[in-house]
Write a protein that holds these residues in place. Structure first.
Motif, short mmCIF file in Angstrom:
data_model
loop_
_atom_site.label_atom_id
_atom_site.label_comp_id
_atom_site.label_asym_id
_atom_site.label_seq_id
_atom_site.Cartn_x
_atom_site.Cartn_y
_atom_site.Cartn_z
N GLN A 122 2.52 2.15 2.50
CA GLN A 122 3.84 1.53 2.40
C GLN A 122 4.32 1.07 3.78
O GLN A 122 4.89 -0.01 3.91
CB GLN A 122 4.85 2.50 1.78
N SER A 171 8.51 -12.38 7.28
CA SER A 171 9.88 -12.68 6.87
C SER A 171 10.17 -14.18 6.94
O SER A 171 9.95 -14.83 7.95
CB SER A 171 10.86 -11.92 7.77
N LYS A 208 2.54 -2.16 4.71
CA LYS A 208 3.10 -3.30 3.97
C LYS A 208 4.47 -3.69 4.51
O LYS A 208 4.77 -4.88 4.64
CB LYS A 208 3.19 -2.97 2.47
N GLU A 209 5.31 -2.72 4.82
CA GLU A 209 6.64 -3.01 5.35
C GLU A 209 6.56 -3.76 6.67
O GLU A 209 7.31 -4.72 6.89
CB GLU A 209 7.45 -1.72 5.52
N ARG A 210 5.66 -3.35 7.54
CA ARG A 210 5.50 -4.03 8.83
C ARG A 210 5.03 -5.46 8.63
O ARG A 210 5.48 -6.37 9.32
CB ARG A 210 4.54 -3.25 9.72
N GLU A 253 4.41 -13.87 2.01
CA GLU A 253 4.93 -12.74 1.25
C GLU A 253 4.29 -12.67 -0.13
O GLU A 253 3.94 -11.58 -0.60
CB GLU A 253 6.45 -12.85 1.12
#
Length: 110
Positions: free
Chosen positions: A32, A43, A35-37, A49
């Motif tokens: 997780q 962004s 994936k967040e990084r 994405e």
């Protein structure tokens, strides 16, 4: 192993390991976190994405498009992303990690 391959391999291993109850909390957290990084790096780039999200359900099909997006975003030179990817692989494949299978040398990287 080159940085892009390391990240893609870690994501693939994390997706495979995280599919069931057998994955440890550490593996799930590392996956997780990676994936967040990557979502943070991607962004505002909708295609990147979408590719990252699609890779989770079909890693073979989405590996090449993901590699392209990782390069375009500069994730392959992000030491934080690489560190988390290496940690995830160490959790999923202790033997391979201990043998240096997932070592990345960024000397001279730009």
């Amino acid at each position: 192993m080159d940085p892009v391959t390391l990240i893609v391999t870690a994501l693939t291993a994390g997706a495979a390991a995280g599919v069931g109850d057998a994955a440890t909390t550490a593996v799930k957290d590392a996956y997780q976190g990676l994936k967040e990084r990557l979502f943070a790096r991607f962004s505002g780039k909708n295609t990147a994405e979408i590719v990252l999200a699609a890779h989770e359900s079909d890693p073979q099909t989405w590996a090449a498009p993901l590699a392209k997006e990782l390069l375009a975003s500069g994730a392959d030179t992000d030491s934080d992303v690489l560190e988390v990817a290496q940690r995830l692989l160490a959790l999923v494949d202790r033997e391979g990690s201990g043998a240096g299978k997932y070592t990345v040398d960024l000397r001279g990287a730009r």
